[in-house]
Motif scaffolding. Sequence first.
Motif, PDB file in Angstrom:
ATOM      1  N   VAL A 181      10.376   5.948   5.041  1.00 21.72           N
ATOM      2  CA  VAL A 181       9.833   6.689   3.889  1.00 21.72           C
ATOM      3  C   VAL A 181       8.977   7.845   4.377  1.00 21.72           C
ATOM      4  O   VAL A 181       8.529   7.872   5.519  1.00 21.72           O
ATOM      5  N   ALA A 182       8.755   8.796   3.468  1.00 21.62           N
ATOM      6  CA  ALA A 182       7.948   9.969   3.811  1.00 21.62           C
ATOM      7  C   ALA A 182       6.455   9.722   3.619  1.00 21.62           C
ATOM      8  O   ALA A 182       5.627  10.323   4.301  1.00 21.62           O
ATOM      9  N   HIS A 183       6.119   8.857   2.666  1.00 19.98           N
ATOM     10  CA  HIS A 183       4.721   8.660   2.305  1.00 19.98           C
ATOM     11  C   HIS A 183       4.542   7.233   1.804  1.00 19.98           C
ATOM     12  O   HIS A 183       5.480   6.648   1.248  1.00 19.98           O
ATOM     13  N   VAL A 184       3.355   6.676   2.002  1.00 17.90           N
ATOM     14  CA  VAL A 184       3.007   5.349   1.492  1.00 17.90           C
ATOM     15  C   VAL A 184       1.765   5.490   0.631  1.00 17.90           C
ATOM     16  O   VAL A 184       0.738   6.019   1.082  1.00 17.90           O
ATOM     17  N   HIS A 185       1.866   5.012  -0.607  1.00 15.16           N
ATOM     18  CA  HIS A 185       0.722   5.063  -1.519  1.00 15.16           C
ATOM     19  C   HIS A 185       0.358   3.643  -1.937  1.00 15.16           C
ATOM     20  O   HIS A 185       1.233   2.873  -2.350  1.00 15.16           O
ATOM     21  N   VAL A 186      -0.918   3.300  -1.860  1.00 17.59           N
ATOM     22  CA  VAL A 186      -1.399   1.955  -2.165  1.00 17.59           C
ATOM     23  C   VAL A 186      -2.319   2.023  -3.387  1.00 17.59           C
ATOM     24  O   VAL A 186      -3.238   2.850  -3.437  1.00 17.59           O
ATOM     25  N   VAL A 187      -2.050   1.158  -4.363  1.00 14.63           N
ATOM     26  CA  VAL A 187      -2.856   1.091  -5.577  1.00 14.63           C
ATOM     27  C   VAL A 187      -3.776  -0.120  -5.481  1.00 14.63           C
ATOM     28  O   VAL A 187      -3.297  -1.257  -5.314  1.00 14.63           O
ATOM     29  N   LEU A 188      -5.083   0.087  -5.601  1.00  8.87           N
ATOM     30  CA  LEU A 188      -6.077  -0.956  -5.381  1.00  8.87           C
ATOM     31  C   LEU A 188      -7.002  -1.099  -6.585  1.00  8.87           C
ATOM     32  O   LEU A 188      -7.036  -0.245  -7.473  1.00  8.87           O
ATOM     33  N   SER A 189      -7.742  -2.194  -6.585  1.00  9.40           N
ATOM     34  CA  SER A 189      -8.758  -2.412  -7.613  1.00  9.40           C
ATOM     35  C   SER A 189     -10.026  -1.640  -7.252  1.00  9.40           C
ATOM     36  O   SER A 189     -10.221  -1.250  -6.089  1.00  9.40           O
ATOM     37  N   PRO A 190     -10.917  -1.431  -8.203  1.00  9.30           N
ATOM     38  CA  PRO A 190     -12.187  -0.769  -7.876  1.00  9.30           C
ATOM     39  C   PRO A 190     -12.961  -1.515  -6.789  1.00  9.30           C
ATOM     40  O   PRO A 190     -13.612  -0.884  -5.951  1.00  9.30           O
ATOM     41  N   ASP A 191     -12.897  -2.843  -6.799  1.00  8.76           N
ATOM     42  CA  ASP A 191     -13.630  -3.629  -5.798  1.00  8.76           C
ATOM     43  C   ASP A 191     -12.984  -3.562  -4.421  1.00  8.76           C
ATOM     44  O   ASP A 191     -13.668  -3.729  -3.408  1.00  8.76           O
ATOM     45  N   GLY A 192     -11.669  -3.344  -4.375  1.00  7.65           N
ATOM     46  CA  GLY A 192     -10.959  -3.417  -3.103  1.00  7.65           C
ATOM     47  C   GLY A 192     -10.779  -2.101  -2.385  1.00  7.65           C
ATOM     48  O   GLY A 192     -10.516  -2.081  -1.176  1.00  7.65           O
ATOM     49  N   VAL A 193     -10.916  -0.982  -3.099  1.00  7.38           N
ATOM     50  CA  VAL A 193     -10.536   0.292  -2.504  1.00  7.38           C
ATOM     51  C   VAL A 193     -11.421   0.683  -1.325  1.00  7.38           C
ATOM     52  O   VAL A 193     -10.935   1.233  -0.327  1.00  7.38           O
ATOM     53  N   GLY A 194     -12.718   0.408  -1.415  1.00  2.44           N
ATOM     54  CA  GLY A 194     -13.614   0.796  -0.329  1.00  2.44           C
ATOM     55  C   GLY A 194     -13.279   0.091   0.972  1.00  2.44           C
ATOM     56  O   GLY A 194     -13.178   0.725   2.034  1.00  2.44           O
ATOM     57  N   ALA A 195     -13.094  -1.222   0.903  1.00  6.17           N
ATOM     58  CA  ALA A 195     -12.763  -1.996   2.099  1.00  6.17           C
ATOM     59  C   ALA A 195     -11.403  -1.588   2.652  1.00  6.17           C
ATOM     60  O   ALA A 195     -11.203  -1.539   3.869  1.00  6.17           O
ATOM     61  N   PHE A 196     -10.456  -1.294   1.755  1.00  7.20           N
ATOM     62  CA  PHE A 196      -9.142  -0.884   2.248  1.00  7.20           C
ATOM     63  C   PHE A 196      -9.225   0.471   2.948  1.00  7.20           C
ATOM     64  O   PHE A 196      -8.538   0.696   3.959  1.00  7.20           O
ATOM     65  N   ARG A 197     -10.033   1.371   2.429  1.00  6.73           N
ATOM     66  CA  ARG A 197     -10.180   2.668   3.094  1.00  6.73           C
ATOM     67  C   ARG A 197     -10.697   2.493   4.524  1.00  6.73           C
ATOM     68  O   ARG A 197     -10.293   3.238   5.428  1.00  6.73           O
ATOM     69  N   GLU A 198     -11.569   1.542   4.726  1.00  8.33           N
ATOM     70  CA  GLU A 198     -12.059   1.271   6.089  1.00  8.33           C
ATOM     71  C   GLU A 198     -10.946   0.676   6.940  1.00  8.33           C
ATOM     72  O   GLU A 198     -10.755   1.078   8.097  1.00  8.33           O
ATOM     73  N   LEU A 199     -10.213  -0.273   6.378  1.00  5.87           N
ATOM     74  CA  LEU A 199      -9.144  -0.927   7.134  1.00  5.87           C
ATOM     75  C   LEU A 199      -8.063   0.061   7.549  1.00  5.87           C
ATOM     76  O   LEU A 199      -7.559   0.020   8.679  1.00  5.87           O
ATOM     77  N   ALA A 200      -7.688   0.964   6.633  1.00  9.03           N
ATOM     78  CA  ALA A 200      -6.568   1.876   6.861  1.00  9.03           C
ATOM     79  C   ALA A 200      -7.034   3.286   7.201  1.00  9.03           C
ATOM     80  O   ALA A 200      -6.292   4.253   6.986  1.00  9.03           O
ATOM     81  N   ALA A 201      -8.236   3.418   7.760  1.00  8.68           N
ATOM     82  CA  ALA A 201      -8.802   4.743   8.014  1.00  8.68           C
ATOM     83  C   ALA A 201      -7.896   5.587   8.900  1.00  8.68           C
ATOM     84  O   ALA A 201      -7.707   6.785   8.653  1.00  8.68           O
ATOM     85  N   ALA A 202      -7.313   4.993   9.918  1.00  6.37           N
ATOM     86  CA  ALA A 202      -6.469   5.763  10.839  1.00  6.37           C
ATOM     87  C   ALA A 202      -5.220   6.282  10.138  1.00  6.37           C
ATOM     88  O   ALA A 202      -4.824   7.438  10.325  1.00  6.37           O
ATOM     89  N   GLU A 203      -4.607   5.438   9.311  1.00 10.66           N
ATOM     90  CA  GLU A 203      -3.397   5.852   8.609  1.00 10.66           C
ATOM     91  C   GLU A 203      -3.704   6.881   7.529  1.00 10.66           C
ATOM     92  O   GLU A 203      -2.961   7.843   7.327  1.00 10.66           O
TER      93      GLU A 203
END
Length: 250
Positions: free
Chosen positions: A47-69
């Motif tokens: 695929v050309a792009h990956v988009h992840v849809v998160l909850s308000p509570d989960g988005v901050g932690a996911f941004r840290e986890l996937a910072a490199a990507e």
Amino acid sequence: MSDRICAVIPAAGRGTRLGQAIPKIMIEVADGVTVWHLLHRRLRPSVAHVHVVLSPDGVGAFRELAAAELATGAVSVSVQPEPTGMGDAIFGAAPQWRGHDAILVVWGDQANLSPVTVRAVAAAHTGPGVTLPLVAMADPYVEYEFGPAGLTRVLMSREGDRCRPGGLSDIGVFCLATAGLEEAWARYAAGARRGAATGEVNFLPFLPHLAQDLAWPVRVVPVADPDEARGINTPADLEFARRAHARWAT
């Protein structure tokens, strides 16, 4: 890599049945390896792009986890403010995917998804319509029924439907052309019956609506291994995913 396709991962739920307070996409299957890492590795070549849809509570932690990507620009995130179903998550993220020819929807707990299947679906999706990887299951949680006119119905155990042993089930992966898709969903959602148990406008019955009412072609990609359909919903599912990853890693 196909520049035609944007992968969309609805991942706004929590792993409460697993005793976790984080989105299932962030659960570890090995030291330092989460479901997100597995999905990203298996999706990015196709695929050309990956988009992840998160909850308000989960988005901050996911941004840290996937910072490199996220830093590469090939991955993006958005927030689903309320847990109103997969359809709302997918179409709420439309600004991220409407510029692509197709979206590859992947549930956020499909740790056993094979890169071979992802490649096969991307290769099979060559025009309008829907491409579905389906597998025969001894005890399907979801069942797809076909007739002479194609896909006619999707049965869902969580809404009280009875699925037949040996029926065809999905593996949490769905490829749809984007042309006319937003408009089709808006019209469908406005009049669709809500699920008896969840009260949601479910995404899966939208697929036979596209096939029967709008005459969209449906391509089926056969999947041989029913383990690919096994998401992470219970502690047993998580243990299975961890054992499977350990086998693949050796």
